[in-house]
Every structure is written in structure tokens, then in C-alpha cells.
Motif scaffolding. Structure first.
Motif, PDB file in Angstrom:
ATOM      1  N   MET A  78      82.497  14.390 -19.486  1.00 39.33           N
ATOM      2  CA  MET A  78      83.591  15.351 -19.431  1.00 39.33           C
ATOM      3  C   MET A  78      83.589  16.064 -18.086  1.00 39.33           C
ATOM      4  O   MET A  78      82.540  16.310 -17.515  1.00 39.33           O
ATOM      5  CB  MET A  78      83.461  16.394 -20.549  1.00 39.33           C
TER       6      MET A  78
ATOM      7  N   SER B  42      90.694  25.172 -18.715  1.00 35.54           N
ATOM      8  CA  SER B  42      90.793  23.724 -18.913  1.00 35.54           C
ATOM      9  C   SER B  42      91.024  23.355 -20.370  1.00 35.54           C
ATOM     10  O   SER B  42      90.902  24.173 -21.290  1.00 35.54           O
ATOM     11  CB  SER B  42      89.501  23.055 -18.434  1.00 35.54           C
TER      12      SER B  42
ATOM     13  N   LEU C 238      89.033  21.670 -22.033  1.00 35.08           N
ATOM     14  CA  LEU C 238      87.744  21.730 -22.721  1.00 35.08           C
ATOM     15  C   LEU C 238      87.640  22.977 -23.598  1.00 35.08           C
ATOM     16  O   LEU C 238      86.857  23.004 -24.548  1.00 35.08           O
ATOM     17  CB  LEU C 238      86.594  21.705 -21.712  1.00 35.08           C
TER      18      LEU C 238
ATOM     19  N   PHE D 258      86.410  26.803 -16.862  1.00 42.68           N
ATOM     20  CA  PHE D 258      86.234  26.213 -18.184  1.00 42.68           C
ATOM     21  C   PHE D 258      87.313  26.710 -19.142  1.00 42.68           C
ATOM     22  O   PHE D 258      87.966  25.914 -19.831  1.00 42.68           O
ATOM     23  CB  PHE D 258      84.848  26.552 -18.728  1.00 42.68           C
TER      24      PHE D 258
END
Length: 253
Positions: A1, A231, A233, A228
Motif C-alpha cells: 500500500m 488518502s 487508506l 494518511f
């Protein structure tokens, strides 16, 4: 990832500040085009724009007083003219002032913190979230502080502003979640920035004694958390207040 923000446009307020510059570079390195907000440091904004463009990303630098609603709306128009719509908002700007006790702190310092923490966030939401609702997605990220949980002497104006900001973000997360818009906060600790690397890192033994990781964090570590949350994710994280401070403060359940 991997964090991949390709095709996204991010607005970072207070982009010319110590932390703002690293957030900008990190988002650009992750593939985002960048709208750089600045209040007065036009020279630094121009330098930062060049940095982003050298990374192969589009960039625009826009001056605004983000404590004024009409200025935020004008900011939005300038960004959309140059880069198109904004997918990621990072509310990083905050007014600076001299900390002292509640009894000695001037009343205007409380007002400045409310304006730059709470009202900036409200004005940014009013300007950019309607478009995110239309597109059925977006990221709204605020920079809070570990001080919100510490409540130490001399922090009152800062804590008051950031705690008010926290309330806005938690409510906003519930109001816009159905549109797949996430609303989160990153709460740095006492962070090592480029200024300290240049001028000497301050003695911090008393501070790190209470930090489980026994060190201070870096501006890059704060920016990593922002990237993070920006994103995919972090697509199922919203309403969070995330300390990035080595465990110095720990929200409880």
C-alpha cells in the motif's frame, strides 16, 4: 500500500508556516496539486510554489485572512480559477500571541484564537464542503494540539480556541459523513521544525520525560499523519482526534 493523492487538489492554510511547509511538500510528493494559502509571507509562498512545481505538481499561492468569511470565499474562487475544485482541506493556520495566565491574558487573544481556530474551520467548511457533497467525497482535516488535553497554565486562550474547534469537527463529521466526506483532526505535540534544526533544538528533557517514546516528534511525522488522513487508506476514519506526540496524551474511552 502507498499513499497516492494523484488527481487530487489540496488546500493548506498557513502553508508558509513551519509545519505548513512540510505538509505542503508531503502532499505534493504524494501526488496532490496544492493551493497554498498565506496571510502575509508572500516571498515564502512563492518559494514554496516553486518547490511544489519542481515536484511535477500544479500549485497556486493565494493570500487571504481566513478569519473573514468573504476572504475565504474569495480564496475559493481564486483556487477554482487556477486549479479547479478542492478535494482536501487542511486547516493549519492559527494566530500567534504571547501566552500568559488567565488573569493577565488580554481578552483580544481569546477572540483571535476563536476566530483562527473555530471560525476559520466554519468558513472553510461553508466554502468547500458543498462541492464535496456534490462530488460525494472529500477530506477535511484540522490541525489541533495536544494542549487541548493538557490544560496547562498559560495555555487558556489556545486551549479554548482548539477545544472549540474540536467541537465543530466532531459535529461536522456526523453531518457530512453520509456524503463520504471524512472530518478529522491531527494533534501534534511539541514538534521539532526546520527553525530548530537551523538554530538549535531546544532543551526538552522535562518534556520528554513524560513521553512514552522518550523523544519529540518531527514536522515530517505530523505531515505523514495528515497525508494518511487525506488518502483512501483512511476512508473509514472520521470524527477522530489523533494525537501525534509519542503518547504524551492519550484520549480515553
Amino acid at each position: 500500500m502507498k499513499i497516492d493523492l494523484s488527481g487530487q487538489t489540496a488546500l493548506v492554510t498557513g502553508a508558509t508556516g513551519e509545519l505548513g511547509r512540510v505538509i505542503v511538500r508531503t502532499l505534493a510528493e504524494s501526488g496532490a496539486d496544492i493551493a497554498l494559502h498565506y496571510h502575509s509571507n508572500e516571498t515564502k509562498a512563492a518559494e514554496l510554489k516553486n518547490v511544489v512545481e519542481a515536484l511535477g505538481r500544479r500549485a497556486v499561492a493565494v493570500q487571504a485572512d481566513v478569519t473573514k468569511q468573504d476572504a475565504v470565499q474569495a480564496l475559493k474562487q481564486s483556487i477554482e480559477t487556477s486549479l479547479g475544485h478542492v478535494d482536501i482541506v487542511v486547516a493549519n493556520a492559527v494566530a500567534q500571541y504571547k501566552w500568559t495566565s488567565v488573569l493577565e491574558q488580554p481578552a483580544e487573544d481569546y477572540a483571535s484564537q476563536f476566530d483562527s481556530c473555530v471560525m476559520q474551520s466554519v468558513y472553510l467548511a461553508k466554502a468547500f464542503i458543498p462541492g464535496m457533497i456534490e462530488r460525494k467525497g472529500g477530506r477535511f482535516i484540522g490541525i489541533n494540539t495536544e494542549c487541548s488535553m493538557q490544560n496547562f497554565p498559560s495555555q487558556s486562550a489556545y486551549v479554548a480556541g482548539k477545544r472549540g474547534m474540536d467541537g465543530v469537527y466532531r459535529v461536522l463529521a456526523k453531518e457530512v459523513g453520509e456524503h463520504q466526506i471524512t472530518v478529522n483532526q491531527v494533534a501534534p505535540g511539541w514538534t521539532i521544525s526546520e527553525r530548530e534544526r537551523t538554530n538549535g533544538i531546544a532543551e526538552s528533557s522535562d518534556y520528554i520525560r513524560n513521553v512514552p517514546l522518550r523523544r519529540r516528534g518531527t514536522d515530517q511525522e505530523i505531515a505523514n499523519a495528515v497525508a494518511f488522513l487525506a488518502s483512501d487508506l483512511a476512508s473509514f476514519i472520521t470524527g477522530a482526534y489523533i494525537p501525534v506526540n509519542g503518547g504524551n496524551v492519550m484520549p480515553a474511552i
